[in-house]
Design a protein around this motif. Structure first.
Motif, PDB file in Angstrom:
ATOM      1  N   LEU A  30       4.606  -9.298  -4.048  1.00  0.00           N
ATOM      2  CA  LEU A  30       5.579  -8.670  -4.671  1.00  0.00           C
ATOM      3  C   LEU A  30       6.343  -7.603  -3.511  1.00  0.00           C
ATOM      4  N   THR A  31       5.866  -7.131  -2.686  1.00  0.00           N
ATOM      5  CA  THR A  31       6.083  -6.222  -1.626  1.00  0.00           C
ATOM      6  C   THR A  31       6.718  -6.915  -0.467  1.00  0.00           C
ATOM      7  N   GLY A  32       6.076  -8.038  -0.117  1.00  0.00           N
ATOM      8  CA  GLY A  32       6.295  -8.610   1.170  1.00  0.00           C
ATOM      9  C   GLY A  32       5.576  -8.094   2.007  1.00  0.00           C
ATOM     10  N   ALA A  33       4.636  -7.303   1.976  1.00  0.00           N
ATOM     11  CA  ALA A  33       3.897  -6.574   3.065  1.00  0.00           C
ATOM     12  C   ALA A  33       2.697  -7.450   3.599  1.00  0.00           C
ATOM     13  N   THR A  34       1.908  -7.001   4.670  1.00  0.00           N
ATOM     14  CA  THR A  34       0.753  -7.635   5.026  1.00  0.00           C
ATOM     15  C   THR A  34      -0.247  -7.276   4.080  1.00  0.00           C
ATOM     16  N   ASP A  35      -1.407  -7.671   4.257  1.00  0.00           N
ATOM     17  CA  ASP A  35      -2.590  -7.398   3.327  1.00  0.00           C
ATOM     18  C   ASP A  35      -3.251  -6.128   3.924  1.00  0.00           C
ATOM     19  N   TYR A  36      -2.923  -6.013   5.089  1.00  0.00           N
ATOM     20  CA  TYR A  36      -3.369  -4.512   5.824  1.00  0.00           C
ATOM     21  C   TYR A  36      -2.631  -3.238   5.339  1.00  0.00           C
ATOM     22  N   GLN A  37      -1.329  -3.582   5.385  1.00  0.00           N
ATOM     23  CA  GLN A  37      -0.345  -2.425   4.784  1.00  0.00           C
ATOM     24  C   GLN A  37      -0.778  -2.379   3.398  1.00  0.00           C
ATOM     25  N   VAL A  38      -0.863  -3.213   2.435  1.00  0.00           N
ATOM     26  CA  VAL A  38      -1.241  -3.045   1.002  1.00  0.00           C
ATOM     27  C   VAL A  38      -2.345  -2.483   0.938  1.00  0.00           C
ATOM     28  N   ARG A  39      -3.521  -2.382   1.762  1.00  0.00           N
ATOM     29  CA  ARG A  39      -4.851  -1.693   1.611  1.00  0.00           C
ATOM     30  C   ARG A  39      -4.450  -0.194   2.069  1.00  0.00           C
ATOM     31  N   LYS A  40      -3.695   0.186   3.189  1.00  0.00           N
ATOM     32  CA  LYS A  40      -3.335   1.348   3.519  1.00  0.00           C
ATOM     33  C   LYS A  40      -2.667   1.968   2.170  1.00  0.00           C
TER      34      LYS A  40
END
Length: 220
Positions: free
Chosen positions: A32-42
């Motif tokens: 949905l956001t186009g972010a990486t998994d690491y960015q989503v976790r943060k």
């Protein structure tokens, strides 16, 4: 923390709650956001912290704060690492070179027919290729959050594999030298002969993944 990513994650979670649905998981939020998994976790960690302390602004979740109760003082200097690294490098280099000589690597003339030519000891390619790739894979593994989880997973597995190959090579080298073996058995020679080709393939694959992630990050 990238505030744009944080806002997108927060909006996706809020929309799901308003619709009476469970909060989306990380894979869904990545799409949905186009972010990486690491960015989503943060971002999720920051939202959780903000909900538990609503009167305080959300802070970047980088790790535990230093203990202020400890007495002030200088941090340990890293200079001993230079001696540790030098000693390890000499031992590793020597083990690889001995193993190379026992498996058929050695001085060859790279330019036959041109005077005296150019002699090069091919046993040097073993430590240069394997140990430099290990360092490169570890650097990628510890790189920034611009890299995707797939790239970091590839770097992690290949780094562990390179450590296993390096450790096995050191063991084989020392055992054969201690046993006064003058020529390695053919299974050992076969495996060692394939090491440079394996390293070329892994390095090319990892570099390609890193370049693809960097290009994708520049387009966002």
């Amino acid at each position: 923390m990238n505030t744009e990513i944080l806002d997108k994650v927060s909006q996706a979670v809020t929309d799901a709650r308003l619709a009476g649905k469970p909060a989306p998981g990380r894979p869904t939020l990545v799409k949905l956001t186009g972010a990486t998994d690491y960015q989503v976790r943060k971002a999720l960690a920051a939202l959780t912290q903000a909900e538990s302390t609503p009167d305080e602004p959300a802070a970047d979740v980088e790790g535990p704060e230093p203990d202020s109760s400890l007495p002030p003082g200088r941090l340990p200097r890293p200079w001993p690492l230079a001696f540790i690294g030098l000693a390890a490098a000499v031992a590793i280099w020597g083990g690889w070179v001995r193993l190379g000589e026992l498996t058929g690597f050695g001085p060859i003339n790279l330019l036959p027919g041109l005077g005296s030519g150019f002699t090069f000891n091919t046993a040097l390619v073993l430590p240069l290729s394997v140990e430099f790739y290990s360092a490169y894979a570890l650097r990628v593994l510890l790189a920034s959050d611009r890299l995707t989880e797939h790239t970091r997973h590839f770097a992690r597995r290949s780094f562990i594999a390179s450590l296993a190959v390096g450790g096995g090579a050191q063991v084989a080298s020392h055992i054969m030298v201690a046993a006064k073996v003058i020529s390695a058995p053919w299974p050992v020679t076969t495996i060692v002969a394939c090491v440079p080709l394996l390293v070329i393939g892994l390095a090319t694959g990892l570099a390609t993944l890193v370049k693809r992630d960097a290009s994708a990050g520049d387009r966002r």
